[in-house]
Motif scaffolding. Structure first.
Motif, PDB file in Angstrom:
ATOM      1  N   CYS A   1       0.798  -1.222   0.000  1.00 15.80           N
ATOM      2  CA  CYS A   1       0.000   0.000   0.000  1.00 15.80           C
ATOM      3  C   CYS A   1       0.832   1.274   0.000  1.00 15.80           C
ATOM      4  CB  CYS A   1      -0.945  -0.001   1.210  1.00 15.80           C
ATOM      5  SG  CYS A   1      -2.040  -1.440   1.255  1.00 15.80           S
ATOM      6  N   GLY A   2       2.134   1.193   0.217  1.00 19.72           N
ATOM      7  CA  GLY A   2       2.988   2.372   0.131  1.00 19.72           C
ATOM      8  C   GLY A   2       2.847   3.337   1.285  1.00 19.72           C
ATOM      9  N   LEU A   3       2.796   2.807   2.514  1.00 18.81           N
ATOM     10  CA  LEU A   3       2.656   3.690   3.670  1.00 18.81           C
ATOM     11  C   LEU A   3       3.875   4.587   3.832  1.00 18.81           C
ATOM     12  CD1 LEU A   3       1.278   4.615   6.274  1.00 18.81           C
ATOM     13  CD2 LEU A   3       2.295   2.639   7.426  1.00 18.81           C
ATOM     14  N   TRP A   4       5.059   4.003   3.764  1.00 17.42           N
ATOM     15  CA  TRP A   4       6.275   4.795   4.002  1.00 17.42           C
ATOM     16  C   TRP A   4       6.543   5.749   2.842  1.00 17.42           C
ATOM     17  CZ3 TRP A   4       7.088   4.475   8.810  1.00 17.42           C
ATOM     18  CH2 TRP A   4       6.859   3.280   9.489  1.00 17.42           C
ATOM     19  N   ILE A   5       6.205   5.347   1.624  1.00 18.52           N
ATOM     20  CA  ILE A   5       6.365   6.260   0.492  1.00 18.52           C
ATOM     21  C   ILE A   5       5.430   7.454   0.641  1.00 18.52           C
ATOM     22  CG2 ILE A   5       6.036   6.452  -2.003  1.00 18.52           C
ATOM     23  CD1 ILE A   5       6.937   3.590  -2.280  1.00 18.52           C
ATOM     24  N   SER A   6       4.214   7.195   1.122  1.00 20.37           N
ATOM     25  CA  SER A   6       3.267   8.302   1.322  1.00 20.37           C
ATOM     26  C   SER A   6       3.749   9.247   2.408  1.00 20.37           C
ATOM     27  CB  SER A   6       1.884   7.743   1.677  1.00 20.37           C
ATOM     28  OG  SER A   6       1.368   6.943   0.629  1.00 20.37           O
ATOM     29  N   LEU A   7       4.305   8.702   3.502  1.00 21.51           N
ATOM     30  CA  LEU A   7       4.851   9.571   4.547  1.00 21.51           C
ATOM     31  C   LEU A   7       6.006  10.413   4.025  1.00 21.51           C
ATOM     32  CD1 LEU A   7       4.805   7.177   7.651  1.00 21.51           C
ATOM     33  CD2 LEU A   7       3.386   9.187   7.278  1.00 21.51           C
ATOM     34  N   GLN A   8       6.830   9.805   3.187  1.00 29.72           N
ATOM     35  CA  GLN A   8       7.938  10.567   2.605  1.00 29.72           C
ATOM     36  C   GLN A   8       7.428  11.672   1.693  1.00 29.72           C
ATOM     37  OE1 GLN A   8      10.663   8.072   0.481  1.00 29.72           O
ATOM     38  NE2 GLN A   8      12.245   9.657   0.297  1.00 29.72           N
ATOM     39  N   ALA A   9       6.378  11.387   0.933  1.00 30.73           N
ATOM     40  CA  ALA A   9       5.800  12.414   0.056  1.00 30.73           C
ATOM     41  C   ALA A   9       5.207  13.558   0.867  1.00 30.73           C
ATOM     42  CB  ALA A   9       4.735  11.776  -0.837  1.00 30.73           C
ATOM     43  N   LEU A  10       4.544  13.245   1.974  1.00 30.77           N
ATOM     44  CA  LEU A  10       3.961  14.300   2.811  1.00 30.77           C
ATOM     45  C   LEU A  10       5.039  15.181   3.425  1.00 30.77           C
ATOM     46  CD1 LEU A  10       1.130  12.303   4.640  1.00 30.77           C
ATOM     47  CD2 LEU A  10       0.901  13.848   2.705  1.00 30.77           C
ATOM     48  N   GLU A  11       6.158  14.587   3.786  1.00 35.43           N
ATOM     49  CA  GLU A  11       7.238  15.388   4.358  1.00 35.43           C
ATOM     50  C   GLU A  11       7.791  16.385   3.343  1.00 35.43           C
ATOM     51  OE1 GLU A  11      10.217  12.889   6.002  1.00 35.43           O
ATOM     52  OE2 GLU A  11       8.832  11.836   7.341  1.00 35.43           O
ATOM     53  N   HIS A  12       7.877  15.999   2.084  1.00 30.28           N
ATOM     54  CA  HIS A  12       8.414  16.910   1.066  1.00 30.28           C
ATOM     55  C   HIS A  12       7.386  17.953   0.655  1.00 30.28           C
ATOM     56  CE1 HIS A  12      11.613  13.919   0.763  1.00 30.28           C
ATOM     57  NE2 HIS A  12      12.303  14.796   0.056  1.00 30.28           N
ATOM     58  N   ILE A  13       6.108  17.589   0.639  1.00 33.38           N
ATOM     59  CA  ILE A  13       5.081  18.539   0.183  1.00 33.38           C
ATOM     60  C   ILE A  13       4.726  19.530   1.279  1.00 33.38           C
ATOM     61  CG2 ILE A  13       2.692  18.743  -0.605  1.00 33.38           C
ATOM     62  CD1 ILE A  13       3.033  16.031  -1.958  1.00 33.38           C
ATOM     63  N   TYR A  14       4.553  19.044   2.492  1.00 32.93           N
ATOM     64  CA  TYR A  14       4.036  19.894   3.568  1.00 32.93           C
ATOM     65  C   TYR A  14       5.114  20.366   4.535  1.00 32.93           C
ATOM     66  CZ  TYR A  14      -0.551  18.187   2.060  1.00 32.93           C
ATOM     67  OH  TYR A  14      -1.662  17.891   1.335  1.00 32.93           O
ATOM     68  N   LEU A  15       6.093  19.522   4.854  1.00 33.56           N
ATOM     69  CA  LEU A  15       7.055  19.844   5.902  1.00 33.56           C
ATOM     70  C   LEU A  15       8.375  20.394   5.360  1.00 33.56           C
ATOM     71  CD1 LEU A  15       6.463  16.787   8.278  1.00 33.56           C
ATOM     72  CD2 LEU A  15       5.284  18.993   8.202  1.00 33.56           C
ATOM     73  N   CYS A  16       8.413  20.669   4.060  1.00 31.71           N
ATOM     74  CA  CYS A  16       9.568  21.362   3.449  1.00 31.71           C
ATOM     75  C   CYS A  16      10.881  20.637   3.737  1.00 31.71           C
ATOM     76  CB  CYS A  16       9.645  22.803   3.944  1.00 31.71           C
ATOM     77  SG  CYS A  16      10.788  23.831   3.013  1.00 31.71           S
ATOM     78  N   LYS A  17      10.896  19.346   3.389  1.00 29.65           N
ATOM     79  CA  LYS A  17      12.122  18.596   3.602  1.00 29.65           C
ATOM     80  C   LYS A  17      13.192  18.948   2.567  1.00 29.65           C
ATOM     81  CE  LYS A  17      13.670  13.936   4.752  1.00 29.65           C
ATOM     82  NZ  LYS A  17      13.288  12.523   4.914  1.00 29.65           N
TER      83      LYS A  17
END
Length: 893
Positions: A546-562
């Motif tokens: 289901c790509g849980l960790w990939i989704s968390l990584q995407a959220l960090e780049h989109i919202y948390l300005c990684k």
């Protein structure tokens, strides 16, 4: 309609047969309906015309000619004769049938033989035997003597039959005609009874003590009647009463058994007899309660099992009463007739029924809205029996409890093994609340644990593990929608709990352990085992498929300005449009295309899932347009896969968006300061040095960098790393959701975005707005100098004008409000007349240096107030990050 129903039924049977399953119920309803729809569409698209009957006739004629050519005339004749016979039974489907037979034939000219056709003939029916066949000459029954009356009194023997000639055929049966007694026949009285039985009848009548003719003692005036009876009669009447039968010694009134006080024993006092009879009546009253319960129809499944258990207990007790009665009425009486002994025997045999009678009485007095009360009462009774040391009663009641619980646990097992609820059972503590088919809310909204009435619908021994049961079933629903149960169904453990598993018959060591402890530990072990299997399987699917960790990584780049290098392109475009004062700066189509093209370089982000949403930003005046609050009109929305959306909820996404907006507001303030510094650096080279402006600019850049660095490098980085570790070690989906929610709540608090930190957040927003306002002052100042330098027109020859009172434009307090309102339009026109002035700032009322001093004073006050507020909050809540930020802000001193 009948043809359509028949076609639908045949279609269902075809699907079940092809799928190689035993029953339609084994299918998922949605999958079955999809398959049926596809099959029906295939039927509709595959319509063919009827078989050409003339072509079939030509094929059959050609086959006959082929037989004749090959010198097999017998086959040709057999085929021709059958075709001629078939012409007499015409049907519209014969061409299709014959065509099918031709296609199924296998080299008929070489393999067919006429002798094989004889095996296809149906067997001939056996002919029934007739009288003519028995007597061909018709002379055996012509004798007139056979019609005469038979003399049954005549002597006959088997020898007469054996002496008949063997040629004579005698039928085995003869027709019987109904015979009746003669009209004048009277049955003799001696056939009904004999004189020697009169004594027996008299003795039977004599023991009927309830009749008045058998009463020998008449009561005196003013005295209670006292009818003497024997002790054996009382014993018989008591046994009848305990069996629930009507008796003459007692009667039933007001749900109780009342004793008739008229009867007495000659060798006992009335008080002693009354005490004994009252003891029997109390037992009979409780037994009547139990018997009345068995006559009530039960609708709850486990109550039906309890109903059968009570019937079995009463049957055993009635058997013991019958055995007692048989001993007392035996011809060889080997026991003494004693009411005391009977009372002792009855108390011993009725101990278990009386316990159940007390339970039923308590059940009648209980709240009718608690359907699980019976299981709780039975559970308490089992524990009490073990505590008192009654092993026999304990075992029987425990087995009854387990049989009732086994029935109750059927929907529970179904829920945990398949993730489906029994729609008929209303006593289950899990409710189906799925009103839509949005899989993103499956875990949270489709099913609910009825916590409001859990105490009413859940047995007390089940309440500690009710949430695990609920989670296990939801995991099964989740796995079923992921289509991963087919190969892993054998790994799921079923709940089977028997009394022999807790208390084996071959040992009594386990009897020393409390029943409640053993039951709760065993049940929790079974629930935990099943819960672990489903939870581990679901976590594995979430991680791998289901790509849980990939989704968390995407959220960090989109919202948390990684990665600031990716967001820089989007920021520059948005901030540039705002500075130009264009109304289309928040065009969601333009920004969505920009965001998708920018984030497409990252392999773990699906650009098609990224959407930029925009609300209508109020444009009341230039003040809000120059504030960082205007960025609240934008929000980035990343559509997660539905399994991940159940872990990262909408509330969590809202927190991500608020953090993203806050970080963008900080970057907006820094962008404004850096842009004006780079754009108007030519005036410094001309010798126009602005020392105070340099100080304020350096201080503001330092503040923005401290805030942004603290939020990204300390707060967000450490919290996201801790969140990843917590989620990876979570034991089930609920724990994953709870860990993610806890870390997002902590992140929201540390970024000062929750309601309890609203004053501190407003202070930071005011500081950021002050930074933008300072950049506007600098831009206006350097823009005017640049314009005067080109046109050689000094500022002092320009017409002075008044500017409206702004948030950060501090003017003298003695201005007249009326004059300000009158000159408001003139101020806006003067501000707009300056080339390059899009900020609405003018220096005619408040000079440039005066504005800078006001900005510096207000900035210092806000920073000091923010640092003091962070220290206060840090001392209350104990968050180290707030103390660190406060120390950083005070370092400038």
């Amino acid at each position: 309609m009948a043809l359509a129903a028949n076609t639908s039924a045949l279609t269902d049977e075809l699907i079940v047969t092809v799928a190689n399953t035993s029953d339609r119920k084994a299918f998922d309803p949605s999958r079955f309906n999809s398959l049926k729809r596809r099959v029906e569409e295939s039927f509709k698209s595959g319509q063919h015309g009827r078989t050409d009957q003339f072509a079939v006739a030509r094929q059959l004629e050609g086959l006959q000619e082929k037989f004749q050519v090959l010198n097999k005339d017998e086959l040709a004749d057999a085929l021709r004769s059958r075709l001629n016979e078939l012409e007499n039974h015409r049907s519209s489907w014969f061409p299709e049938i014959l065509s099918l037979l031709i296609q199924l034939s296998d080299r008929p000219a070489q393999l067919s033989r006429v002798d094989r056709l004889e095996a296809l003939k149906p067997p001939e029916a056996e002919k029934s035997l007739s009288w003519t066949e028995l007597d061909a000459s018709e002379s055996a029954y012509n004798d007139d003597e056979i019609w005469q009356d038979v003399d049954y009194g005549a002597e006959s023997s088997d020898d007469d039959v054996s002496s008949l000639p063997s040629e004579t055929s005698v039928p085995r049966t003869f027709p019987r005609s109904p015979t009746g007694p003669e009209e004048d026949y009277v049955i003799p009285e001696e056939l009904l009874f004999s004189g020697e039985d009169e004594n027996l009848i008299a003795s039977i009548k004599a023991v009927q003590f309830w009749k008045d003719e058998n009463t020998s003692v008449l009561p005196q005036p003013g005295e209670l009647p006292s009818l003497p009876i024997t002790e054996l009669q009382i014993i018989r009447e008591t046994i009848f009463m305990l069996q629930g039968l009507p008796t003459s010694l007692s009667w039933r009134l007001d749900d109780g058994v009342k004793v008739d006080q008229r009867y007495a024993l000659t060798h006992s006092s009335n008080e002693a007899l009354s005490s004994l009879l009252r003891s029997f009546s109390l037992i009979g009253t409780k037994l009547d309660t139990l018997r009345g319960f068995t006559k009530i129809q039960q609708s709850i499944p486990y109550m039906q099992t309890f109903h059968r258990g009570i019937e079995a207990c009463l049957s055993t007790f009635d058997t013991s009463l019958s055995n007692m009665q048989s001993r007392y009425i035996s011809q060889k009486l080997t026991i003494s007739i004693s009411l005391l002994q009977l009372l002792e025997d009855i108390r011993h045999e009725s101990k278990l029924p009386l316990l159940l009678a007390d339970l039923v009485s308590s059940l009648k007095r209980s709240d009718p809205s608690r359907p699980m009360q019976c299981l709780d009462l039975l559970y308490d009774l089992v524990c009490m029996m073990q505590a008192t040391g009654d092993d026999n009663e304990f075992r029987y009641l425990a087995e009854l409890f387990f049989s009732c619980f086994e029935t109750y646990a059927r929907p529970l097992r179904q829920w945990m093994e398949t993730g489906r609820l029994d729609s008929v059972d209303e006593t289950f503590f899990i409710r189906d609340t799925s009103k839509n088919s949005d899989l993103r809310t499956l875990w949270h909204d489709w099913y609910t644990l009825d916590e409001a009435s859990s105490l009413l619908t859940t047995p007390k021994f089940l309440q500690p593990v009710a949430h695990k049961v609920f989670t296990t079933g939801k995991s099964m629903v989740f796995l079923r929608h992921l289509d991963v149960l087919a190969g892993n169904a054998d790994n799921l453990k079923k709940i089977k709990l028997r009394f022999e598993d807790l208390y084996p018959k071959d040992t009594s060591a386990s009897l020393c352990l409390p029943f409640s402890v053993l039951l709760e530990s065993a049940f929790e072990k079974l629930i935990t085992a099943s819960h672990s299997v489903t939870s581990d399987l679901l976590r594995k699917e979430l991680d791998e498929r289901c790509g849980l960790w990939i989704s968390l990584q995407a959220l960090e780049h989109i919202y948390l300005c990684k990665d600031i290098s990716v967001l820089g392109t989007i920021d520059s475009k948005i901030f540039d449009l705002i500075d130009r004062g264009r109304g289309a700066w928040n065009d969601r189509f333009l920004l969505t295309e920009l965001a998708q093209s920018t984030f497409s370089i990252l392999p773990f982000i699906d650009p098609s899932r990224l959407i930029v949403r925009s609300s209508k930003a109020p444009s009341r005046d230039l003040e809000l347009g120059r504030s960082v609050k205007i960025l609240q009109a934008l929000s980035f929305d990343y559509v997660l896969p539905w399994p991940v959306a159940n872990i990262i909820t909408k509330d969590a996404i809202s927190t991500y968006q608020r953090i993203s907006t806050f970080l963008m507001q900080i970057r907006r303030a820094k962008y404004a300061i850096v842009k004006q510094r780079l754009q108007y650096s030519e005036s410094e080279r001309d010798g126009n040095h602005d020392t105070l402006g340099y100080v304020i600019q350096h201080t503001m850049l330092w503040f923005v960098d401290v805030i942004y660095g603290h939020m990204t490098e300390l707060v967000i980085s450490t919290t996201t790393e801790s969140m990843r570790k917590a989620i990876s070690s979570s034991h089930d989906v609920d724990a994953m959701i709870a860990d993610h929610y806890a870390h997002m709540t902590s992140l929201e608090n540390q970024c000062l975005l929750s309601n309890q930190f609203l004053p501190l957040h407003n202070a930071i927003i005011n500081l950021l707005d002050l930074c933008v306002h300072f950049a506007d002052i600098q831009a206006t100042h350097h823009g005017q100098d640049h314009f005067d330098h080109i046109t050689r027109t000094p500022n002092k020859h320009r017409t002075p004008s008044r500017t409206p009172r702004k948030k950060y434009a501090h003017v003298s307090d003695d201005e007249d409000q009326t004059d300000e309102d009158e000159d408001e339009d003139m101020d806006e026109e003067d501000a707009a007349s300056d080339p390059g002035n899009t900020t609405g700032i003018s220096f005619y009322e408040a000079p440039y240096a005066h504005r800078l001093r006001n900005v510096k004073n207000e900035f210092d006050q806000l920073v000091s107030a923010l640092a003091a507020g962070l220290k206060r909050v840090g001392r209350v809540d104990g968050k180290l990050s707030w103390e660190i930020l406060a120390d950083k802000l005070e370092w400038r001193r």
